[in-house]
Motif scaffolding. Structure first.
Motif, PDB file in Angstrom:
ATOM      1  N   ILE A 196      27.460  31.733  42.418  1.00 63.02           N
ATOM      2  CA  ILE A 196      27.184  32.984  42.249  1.00 63.02           C
ATOM      3  C   ILE A 196      28.137  33.659  43.117  1.00 63.02           C
ATOM      4  O   ILE A 196      28.434  33.758  44.323  1.00 63.02           O
ATOM      5  CB  ILE A 196      25.729  33.449  43.057  1.00 63.02           C
ATOM      6  CG1 ILE A 196      24.636  32.643  42.495  1.00 63.02           C
ATOM      7  CG2 ILE A 196      25.251  34.882  42.736  1.00 63.02           C
ATOM      8  CD1 ILE A 196      23.268  32.599  42.855  1.00 63.02           C
ATOM      9  N   ASN A 197      29.075  34.396  42.180  1.00 64.30           N
ATOM     10  CA  ASN A 197      30.154  35.187  42.667  1.00 64.30           C
ATOM     11  C   ASN A 197      30.068  36.639  42.753  1.00 64.30           C
ATOM     12  O   ASN A 197      29.545  37.270  41.857  1.00 64.30           O
ATOM     13  CB  ASN A 197      31.443  34.883  41.977  1.00 64.30           C
ATOM     14  CG  ASN A 197      32.536  35.388  42.400  1.00 64.30           C
ATOM     15  OD1 ASN A 197      33.409  34.819  43.322  1.00 64.30           O
ATOM     16  ND2 ASN A 197      32.954  36.752  42.117  1.00 64.30           N
ATOM     17  N   ALA A 198      30.212  37.287  43.943  1.00 65.66           N
ATOM     18  CA  ALA A 198      30.150  38.726  44.036  1.00 65.66           C
ATOM     19  C   ALA A 198      31.672  39.337  43.666  1.00 65.66           C
ATOM     20  O   ALA A 198      32.586  39.043  44.522  1.00 65.66           O
ATOM     21  CB  ALA A 198      29.866  39.087  45.336  1.00 65.66           C
TER      22      ALA A 198
ATOM     23  N   ALA B  10      28.176  45.241  51.752  1.00 67.65           N
ATOM     24  CA  ALA B  10      27.047  44.439  50.935  1.00 67.65           C
ATOM     25  C   ALA B  10      27.261  43.262  50.417  1.00 67.65           C
ATOM     26  O   ALA B  10      26.501  42.372  50.621  1.00 67.65           O
ATOM     27  CB  ALA B  10      26.742  45.408  49.565  1.00 67.65           C
ATOM     28  N   ILE B  11      28.478  42.769  50.473  1.00 68.79           N
ATOM     29  CA  ILE B  11      28.933  41.460  50.190  1.00 68.79           C
ATOM     30  C   ILE B  11      28.733  40.552  51.429  1.00 68.79           C
ATOM     31  O   ILE B  11      28.049  39.527  51.164  1.00 68.79           O
ATOM     32  CB  ILE B  11      30.345  41.518  49.644  1.00 68.79           C
ATOM     33  CG1 ILE B  11      30.320  41.993  48.143  1.00 68.79           C
ATOM     34  CG2 ILE B  11      30.982  39.659  49.632  1.00 68.79           C
ATOM     35  CD1 ILE B  11      31.634  42.144  47.481  1.00 68.79           C
ATOM     36  N   ILE B  12      29.040  41.153  52.476  1.00 67.47           N
ATOM     37  CA  ILE B  12      29.004  40.517  53.566  1.00 67.47           C
ATOM     38  C   ILE B  12      27.445  40.063  53.870  1.00 67.47           C
ATOM     39  O   ILE B  12      27.151  39.178  54.526  1.00 67.47           O
ATOM     40  CB  ILE B  12      29.318  41.177  55.035  1.00 67.47           C
ATOM     41  CG1 ILE B  12      30.912  41.342  55.048  1.00 67.47           C
ATOM     42  CG2 ILE B  12      28.837  40.671  56.419  1.00 67.47           C
ATOM     43  CD1 ILE B  12      31.821  42.312  55.782  1.00 67.47           C
TER      44      ILE B  12
ATOM     45  N   CYS C 113      27.876  38.934  40.253  1.00 62.99           N
ATOM     46  CA  CYS C 113      26.948  40.014  40.594  1.00 62.99           C
ATOM     47  C   CYS C 113      27.794  40.919  41.034  1.00 62.99           C
ATOM     48  O   CYS C 113      29.016  40.570  41.473  1.00 62.99           O
ATOM     49  CB  CYS C 113      25.959  39.310  41.511  1.00 62.99           C
ATOM     50  SG  CYS C 113      26.434  38.795  42.825  1.00 62.99           S
ATOM     51  N   HIS C 114      27.289  42.189  41.620  1.00 58.55           N
ATOM     52  CA  HIS C 114      28.101  43.188  42.165  1.00 58.55           C
ATOM     53  C   HIS C 114      27.063  43.790  43.367  1.00 58.55           C
ATOM     54  O   HIS C 114      26.588  44.558  43.009  1.00 58.55           O
ATOM     55  CB  HIS C 114      28.272  44.170  41.022  1.00 58.55           C
ATOM     56  CG  HIS C 114      29.443  43.867  40.073  1.00 58.55           C
ATOM     57  ND1 HIS C 114      28.857  43.017  38.957  1.00 58.55           N
ATOM     58  CD2 HIS C 114      30.764  43.952  40.136  1.00 58.55           C
ATOM     59  CE1 HIS C 114      30.131  42.808  38.044  1.00 58.55           C
ATOM     60  NE2 HIS C 114      31.121  43.277  38.754  1.00 58.55           N
ATOM     61  N   PRO C 115      27.355  43.329  44.439  1.00 61.06           N
ATOM     62  CA  PRO C 115      26.563  43.891  45.416  1.00 61.06           C
ATOM     63  C   PRO C 115      26.830  45.153  46.028  1.00 61.06           C
ATOM     64  O   PRO C 115      28.041  45.148  46.092  1.00 61.06           O
ATOM     65  CB  PRO C 115      26.882  42.716  46.829  1.00 61.06           C
ATOM     66  CG  PRO C 115      27.211  41.492  45.820  1.00 61.06           C
ATOM     67  CD  PRO C 115      27.931  42.186  44.700  1.00 61.06           C
ATOM     68  N   ASP C 116      25.848  45.953  46.175  1.00 61.80           N
ATOM     69  CA  ASP C 116      26.246  47.544  46.731  1.00 61.80           C
ATOM     70  C   ASP C 116      25.120  47.924  47.503  1.00 61.80           C
ATOM     71  O   ASP C 116      23.845  47.362  47.355  1.00 61.80           O
ATOM     72  CB  ASP C 116      26.803  48.335  45.618  1.00 61.80           C
ATOM     73  CG  ASP C 116      27.424  49.734  46.028  1.00 61.80           C
ATOM     74  OD1 ASP C 116      27.524  49.558  47.362  1.00 61.80           O
ATOM     75  OD2 ASP C 116      28.194  50.373  45.363  1.00 61.80           O
ATOM     76  N   TYR C 117      25.230  49.127  48.234  1.00 65.19           N
ATOM     77  CA  TYR C 117      24.059  49.482  48.677  1.00 65.19           C
ATOM     78  C   TYR C 117      23.356  51.016  47.915  1.00 65.19           C
ATOM     79  O   TYR C 117      24.479  51.718  47.741  1.00 65.19           O
ATOM     80  CB  TYR C 117      24.231  50.061  49.972  1.00 65.19           C
ATOM     81  CG  TYR C 117      23.962  48.941  51.306  1.00 65.19           C
ATOM     82  CD1 TYR C 117      22.787  48.597  51.628  1.00 65.19           C
ATOM     83  CD2 TYR C 117      24.931  48.102  51.593  1.00 65.19           C
ATOM     84  CE1 TYR C 117      22.215  47.486  52.456  1.00 65.19           C
ATOM     85  CE2 TYR C 117      24.621  47.073  52.226  1.00 65.19           C
ATOM     86  CZ  TYR C 117      23.305  46.731  52.864  1.00 65.19           C
ATOM     87  OH  TYR C 117      23.175  45.693  53.523  1.00 65.19           O
TER      88      TYR C 117
END
Length: 249
Positions: free
Chosen positions: A5-7, A19-21, A215-219
């Protein structure tokens, strides 16, 4: 089933970095790819060392957004606007996707080499590559990228998405691209697509497959989310299946 699962977009801005951390700390991602052209790159490098995932970082090649590293491409109207920033036109022009003039080929190769070089100089050991808006899968770009993969000993490259259904023409192109990529680099996954498509993946069909999910992590309003896809809580429940093994490149 082995799953990465790659961000994407690490280094793009401080909020995405955090967000990625946090996604790593939650166990929701196994890898990330970094944008060396973005302002938060240096911060991202140091944060990854502190957080312990420096060895899980590939290059997120960027040819569509922000300011290039090299001067020549900034003056090329096919790739950049009057401010010298990427304009993303390559995805709007079918001709550009298959044919570029000699000067533009030189400019795009020069820019990609500069980004790869900056990634290598930072000392990342993974030597994996994907790209912002999947621009490395464009034929005219890939033609200039191929020799650089060998020159810089890149170990793995993201496939073109091949899980969800697309029209016949796209399916043929994706199949041909993935075939050619595997001829250069055998160390790639069997499948790649967005995290949202995991819900349609019968475990039995992909039981022995090696799969990358993006995926694209963010807040958003102080909540950690996967932008444009299912939230991470739903994804984590799906991955609790004992037949799924989370791995890295």
């Amino acid at each position: 089933m082995r799953v990465i699962i790659n961000a994407d977009d690490y280094g793009r801005n401080p909020t995405i970095n955090q967000a990625i951390i946090d996604a790593f700390e939650h166990g929701w991602i196994t890898n990330t790819t970094i944008m060396v052209t973005m302002p938060a790159f240096d911060e991202a490098v140091e944060q990854a060392k502190t957080a312990g995932f420096f060895d899980k970082i590939g290059l997120h090649l960027n040819l569509t957004q922000g300011v290039p590293l090299t001067e020549n491409i900034r003056g090329n109207g096919l790739f950049c606007d009057e401010n010298g920033e990427f304009n993303g036109k390559i995805w709007q022009c079918a001709k550009m996707q298959f044919m570029l003039d000699k000067t533009s080929r030189m400019h795009i190769k020069e820019e990609m080499e500069a980004q790869i070089g900056k990634y290598v100089e930072a000392g990342f050991p993974q030597m994996h590559l994907d790209s912002h808006h999947h621009s490395h899968t464009i034929y005219s770009v890939f033609q200039e990228l191929r020799p650089l993969l060998r020159e810089y000993s890149i170990k793995s490259v993201r496939l073109s998405a091949n899980i969800h259904c697309v029209c016949l023409c796209k399916r043929i192109y994706k199949t041909l691209y993935n075939y050619r990529l595997r001829k250069i680099l055998p160390c790639t996954t069997d499948y790649f697509d967005r995290c949202i498509y995991i819900k349609n993946m019968p475990i039995e069909k992909y039981e022995n497959a090696f799969i990358e999910l993006m995926c694209h992590p963010d807040y958003q309003e102080d909540k950690l989310v996967n932008v444009g896809g299912r939230n991470f809580e739903v994804l984590s429940k799906l991955l609790n299946d004992e037949r799924i093994e989370l791995v890295s490149y």
